[in-house]
Enzyme design. Structure first.
Site, PDB file in Angstrom:
ATOM      1  N   VAL A 129       0.850  -1.206   0.000  1.00  0.00           N
ATOM      2  CA  VAL A 129       0.000   0.000   0.000  1.00  0.00           C
ATOM      3  C   VAL A 129       0.883   1.253   0.000  1.00  0.00           C
ATOM      4  CG1 VAL A 129      -1.831   1.263   1.201  1.00  0.00           C
ATOM      5  CG2 VAL A 129      -1.803  -1.238   1.263  1.00  0.00           C
ATOM      6  N   GLY A 156     -10.389  -2.165   3.114  1.00  0.00           N
ATOM      7  CA  GLY A 156      -9.594  -1.676   1.975  1.00  0.00           C
ATOM      8  C   GLY A 156     -10.128  -0.413   1.347  1.00  0.00           C
ATOM      9  N   ILE A 168     -13.106   0.360   0.392  1.00  0.00           N
ATOM     10  CA  ILE A 168     -14.523   0.710   0.615  1.00  0.00           C
ATOM     11  C   ILE A 168     -14.636   1.864   1.604  1.00  0.00           C
ATOM     12  CG2 ILE A 168     -16.768  -0.134   1.427  1.00  0.00           C
ATOM     13  CD1 ILE A 168     -15.779  -2.979   0.824  1.00  0.00           C
ATOM     14  N   GLY A 210      -1.132 -14.310  -2.558  1.00  0.00           N
ATOM     15  CA  GLY A 210      -0.706 -13.213  -1.684  1.00  0.00           C
ATOM     16  C   GLY A 210      -1.865 -12.596  -0.916  1.00  0.00           C
ATOM     17  N   GLU A 257      -2.374 -12.606   5.289  1.00  0.00           N
ATOM     18  CA  GLU A 257      -1.433 -11.802   6.061  1.00  0.00           C
ATOM     19  C   GLU A 257      -0.136 -12.601   6.212  1.00  0.00           C
ATOM     20  OE1 GLU A 257      -2.063  -8.676   7.740  1.00  0.00           O
ATOM     21  OE2 GLU A 257      -3.950  -8.580   6.677  1.00  0.00           O
ATOM     22  N   ASP A 301      -7.944 -10.656  12.261  1.00  0.00           N
ATOM     23  CA  ASP A 301      -8.013  -9.487  11.368  1.00  0.00           C
ATOM     24  C   ASP A 301      -9.448  -8.936  11.333  1.00  0.00           C
ATOM     25  OD1 ASP A 301      -6.804  -7.994   8.822  1.00  0.00           O
ATOM     26  OD2 ASP A 301      -8.754  -8.810   8.240  1.00  0.00           O
ATOM     27  N   LYS A 347     -11.090  -5.262  12.836  1.00  0.00           N
ATOM     28  CA  LYS A 347     -11.949  -4.367  12.045  1.00  0.00           C
ATOM     29  C   LYS A 347     -13.310  -4.198  12.727  1.00  0.00           C
ATOM     30  CE  LYS A 347      -9.546  -5.703   7.817  1.00  0.00           C
ATOM     31  NZ  LYS A 347      -9.463  -6.761   6.790  1.00  0.00           N
TER      32      LYS A 347
HETATM   33  N1  HSE Z   1      -5.782  -9.900   5.334  1.00  0.00           N
HETATM   34  C1  HSE Z   1      -6.733  -8.888   5.049  1.00  0.00           C
HETATM   35  C2  HSE Z   1      -7.884  -9.513   4.308  1.00  0.00           C
HETATM   36  C3  HSE Z   1      -6.132  -7.776   4.238  1.00  0.00           C
HETATM   37  O1  HSE Z   1      -7.762 -10.674   3.877  1.00  0.00           O
HETATM   38  O2  HSE Z   1      -8.915  -8.902   4.166  1.00  0.00           O
HETATM   39  C4  HSE Z   1      -6.953  -6.517   4.245  1.00  0.00           C
HETATM   40  O3  HSE Z   1      -7.117  -6.002   5.511  1.00  0.00           O
END
Ligand code: HSE
Length: 436
Positions: A17, A135, A137, A188, A191, A202, A206
């Site tokens: 990013v 991301g 959004i 890819g 994480e 993750d 969020k």
């Molecule tokens: N590992 C996270 C996902 C990346 O798969 O959404 C974006 O935060």
């Protein structure tokens, strides 16, 4: 000609990013100047290794390993290093030096958000973090600004792209969990530590950020009930498909109770949803978030949940806002954590459930199961039985029970009783059913 100010922008981190953000700041400098009324000068990019390969070639003279030095004298600091330290210390240094901060660091905000927002309030600086959730959004700004005068009742959605990709490939292509995970890793999507994705950390980070904003209450990752997708098998995905359902890893943030009894629930788990539900069609690595607000009704936000260039778009929006604030003057608009609602335990939630049991196929088995539900105060909505083959050849039936809405604590007591009962050979799965 208007004499535009120059704002010094420091970038910390040049990963997938960060390198895209650096590139956009350089390539679109003229356009950004027209849009903000300020020349955004990328003064440097702090990295761990100046010789590391990068997604985008960056001017070498901008690279430095001295992040603290770079921060001094900056107007805007963009933190895209990830992780807790040194990101936390550097963000506090930036705020204390009077800079506005833009970050995509979900792990940091979900653990040290209150400390960082307090530090920003002390100096009147702003902290923006659109890139931290889902991301590209736009979901942070809608919750923080657009819906600030409404009352959010519930948020639920898919906020982790890699687990959505894994579950989607299991559902659509019949892949095993291991096969789907290997492909996600090759692409890819995962994480660096895949447990962050597959164990739900993750998504829980969020969810904590979304709940804090939606309910004006400080919610940390420790408040989030978290279950990952490692218990989801191909058999569960196939069984859901046959029933017209699909398994998705959902983040759910909702208000429970009313008045003085009001609390919030924040949770992440694999759940069943109808294939007719809009979330069922969220494919691959995409994200989608539903927001139910009292006045606005139902809103849906959908798009790319990850990706270097896509997430860079969210960062750039925050950079433009920070630049405009610098030009206009005045203090940054802080968080509003005064709702101060308690976070309820998982046992307090009310939803529907699907329980799959393998039972001895003999007289009275179904009656014993029905009695356990009735004694526990949970009402059955659907019951389906099929005969299944087992290795030992004993007569075994699979019973799939759908409940009406029930309290989680009642349901878990019943499941414990069933697991201990003589007629139940195996509790094959217990899943919540959401989105109805
Ligand atoms: N590992 C996270 C996902 C990346 O798969 O959404 C974006 O935060």
């Amino acid at each position: 000609m208007i004499d535009h100010r120059t704002l010094r922008v420091a970038l910390l981190g040049a990963g997938s990013v960060g390198s895209q953000v650096a590139n956009l700041l350089i390539e679109r400098a003229d356009e950004l100047e027209e849009r903000t009324g300020a020349r955004l000068e990328l003064s440097g990019i702090a990295v761990r290794d100046v010789d590391a390969p990068r997604d985008v070639e960056l001017p070498r003279e901008l690279l430095t390993t001295d992040a603290s030095q770079l921060i001094l004298g900056s107007d805007i600091v963009i933190e895209l290093m990830g992780g807790i330290e040194p990101a936390r210390t550097l963000i506090l240094e930036a705020l204390n030096s009077g800079a506005d901060v833009v970050t995509g660091n979900k792990a940091l905000l979900a653990t040290h958000g209150a400390e960082i927002f307090d530090a920003a309030d002390q100096v009147g600086a702003s902290v923006s973090y659109e890139a931290a959730v889902a991301g590209a959004i736009p979901i942070i700004r809608p919750l923080k600004d657009s819906l600030a005068g409404d009352r959010v009742k519930r948020i639920f959605g898919i906020v982790n792209g890699s687990t959505n990709y894994i579950l989607d490939r299991m559902d659509r292509d019949g892949l095993s969990a291991d096969e789907a995970m290997s492909i996600a890793a090759e692409l890819g999507y995962l994480e660096a530590d895949p447990t962050l994705d597959v164990e739900g950390y993750d998504a829980a980070q969020k969810a904590a950020i979304l709940a804090s904003l939606a309910f004006h209450t400080t919610v940390s990752i420790d408040d989030v009930h978290r279950e990952g997708i490692t218990s989801v098998t191909g058999e569960m995905v196939e069984s859901a498909r046959r029933a017209g359902l699909v398994i998705k890893l959902l983040a759910v943030c909702e208000r429970l109770g009313e008045g003085d009894d009001e609390s919030i629930s924040v949770r992440v788990y694999p759940a069943l949803i109808s294939r007719e539900h809009p979330l069922a069609s969220v494919r691959g690595g995409n994200n989608a978030v539903f927001v139910e607000a009292e006045a606005a009704g139902d809103l849906m936000f959908y798009g790319a949940g990850a990706g270097g260039i896509q997430t860079a778009s969210a960062v750039m929006g925050d950079v433009v806002s920070a630049a405009r604030r610098h030009i206009a003057g005045g203090v940054g608009v802080g968080e509003s954590p005064r709702g101060d609602l308690p976070v309820a335990p998982i046992g307090a939630i009310v939803t529907r459930y699907q329980i799959r049991l393998e039972v001895s196929d003999e007289p009275g088995a179904l009656e014993a199961i029905a009695r356990a539900f009735s004694a526990g105060g949970v009402s059955l909505a659907t019951v389906e039985q099929t005969t299944i083959e087992t290795d030992d050849g004993a007569p075994t039936a699979q019973i799939v029970i759908g409940t009406h809405r029930a309290h989680e604590e009642d349901l878990s007591d019943i499941v414990a009783a069933l697991a201990a009962s003589e007629v139940v050979e195996r509790v094959a799965s217990v899943l919540r059913v959401e989105g109805e």
